[in-house]
Design an enzyme around this catalytic site. Structure first.
Site, PDB file in Angstrom:
ATOM      1  N   PRO A   1      -3.111  28.318 -45.284  1.00 56.97           N
ATOM      2  CA  PRO A   1      -2.287  27.372 -45.529  1.00 56.97           C
ATOM      3  C   PRO A   1      -3.387  26.319 -46.281  1.00 56.97           C
ATOM      4  CG  PRO A   1      -2.038  27.960 -43.295  1.00 56.97           C
ATOM      5  CD  PRO A   1      -3.004  29.171 -43.835  1.00 56.97           C
ATOM      6  N   TYR A   2      -2.755  25.193 -46.845  1.00 56.21           N
ATOM      7  CA  TYR A   2      -3.330  24.455 -47.500  1.00 56.21           C
ATOM      8  C   TYR A   2      -4.624  23.561 -46.694  1.00 56.21           C
ATOM      9  CZ  TYR A   2      -4.402  19.886 -50.119  1.00 56.21           C
ATOM     10  OH  TYR A   2      -4.961  18.788 -50.670  1.00 56.21           O
ATOM     11  N   TYR A   3      -4.413  23.063 -45.567  1.00 54.59           N
ATOM     12  CA  TYR A   3      -5.371  22.790 -44.591  1.00 54.59           C
ATOM     13  C   TYR A   3      -6.239  23.761 -43.965  1.00 54.59           C
ATOM     14  CZ  TYR A   3      -4.078  18.076 -45.314  1.00 54.59           C
ATOM     15  OH  TYR A   3      -3.523  16.748 -45.918  1.00 54.59           O
ATOM     16  N   GLY A   4      -5.945  25.063 -43.939  1.00 55.32           N
ATOM     17  CA  GLY A   4      -6.573  26.065 -43.623  1.00 55.32           C
ATOM     18  C   GLY A   4      -7.872  26.312 -44.573  1.00 55.32           C
ATOM     19  N   ARG A   5      -7.509  26.148 -45.907  1.00 51.92           N
ATOM     20  CA  ARG A   5      -8.523  26.245 -46.704  1.00 51.92           C
ATOM     21  C   ARG A   5      -9.524  25.168 -46.763  1.00 51.92           C
ATOM     22  NH1 ARG A   5      -3.768  27.565 -50.107  1.00 51.92           N
ATOM     23  NH2 ARG A   5      -3.903  25.273 -51.147  1.00 51.92           N
TER      24      ARG A   5
END
Length: 141
Positions: free
Chosen positions: A103-107
C-alpha cells in the site's frame, strides 16, 4: 479541484493512450488541451512508467497511515532525508512487483526503514528486534 466526472473523463482519455489498452489514434499534427493533459499528467505511474489507471476512491486515512506520514515528515524536518530520497527509495527503487504489492504508506514505511539502516541511524539487527517487539505487543492485545 476537478469534479469527479472530470477526473473520470480524464482517466478514460488516459486509458485510451496506454500501450496495453491501446486504441487506434488519429495522429493529428495538433494536440488539443485535454489530449495534451492526458499525455503529460497520467494519474498513476509506476516509477515514472505508465500504468493502467486505477479506480479513484475516496478513503479516510487509517491511524497507521497518519503516523507514517508524520514520522516521515519529521525525518525530513530533522534533515535525515529529503523528498527526493524518499521518492526514489519509496517508488523508483522498489521495482514493479513490490510497488504494486505494497500500500501507499507501506512503501513509505519500507523507504524509511531502508533509509535508517542505510544511513546507520539504526542497525538491521535493532530494526528486526524492534519489529519483533512491536509484533509481540500487538499479539497480546
Amino acid at each position: 479541484m476537478a469534479a469527479r466526472s472530470d477526473l473520470r473523463q480524464q482517466q478514460e482519455l488516459i486509458a485510451s493512450l496506454q500501450p496495453a489498452l491501446h486504441a487506434p489514434q488519429n495522429w493529428n499534427y495538433e494536440v488539443d488541451g485535454p489530449l495534451y493533459k492526458a499525455y503529460m499528467h497520467p494519474p498513476h505511474d509506476v516509477g515514472g512508467q505508465f500504468d493502467a489507471p486505477i479506480l479513484y476512491e475516496e478513503k479516510e486515512e487509517e491511524q497507521w497511515e497518519l503516523n507514517t506520514y508524520v514520522t516521515c515528515e519529521v525525518f525530513g524536518w530533522r534533515g535525515i532525508w529529503n523528498s527526493e530520497e524518499r521518492r526514489r527509495r519509496a517508488d523508483n527503487d522498489l521495482g514493479y512487483a513490490l510497488y504494486l504489492g505494497i500500500p501507499y504508506y507501506g512503501r513509505w514505511i519500507l523507504a524509511a526503514a531502508r533509509m535508517l539502516v542505510d544511513k546507520n541511524h539504526i542497525s538491521l539487527t535493532e530494526l528486526v528486534e524492534k519489529i519483533a517487539e512491536v509484533k509481540s505487543r500487538y499479539a497480546k492485545k
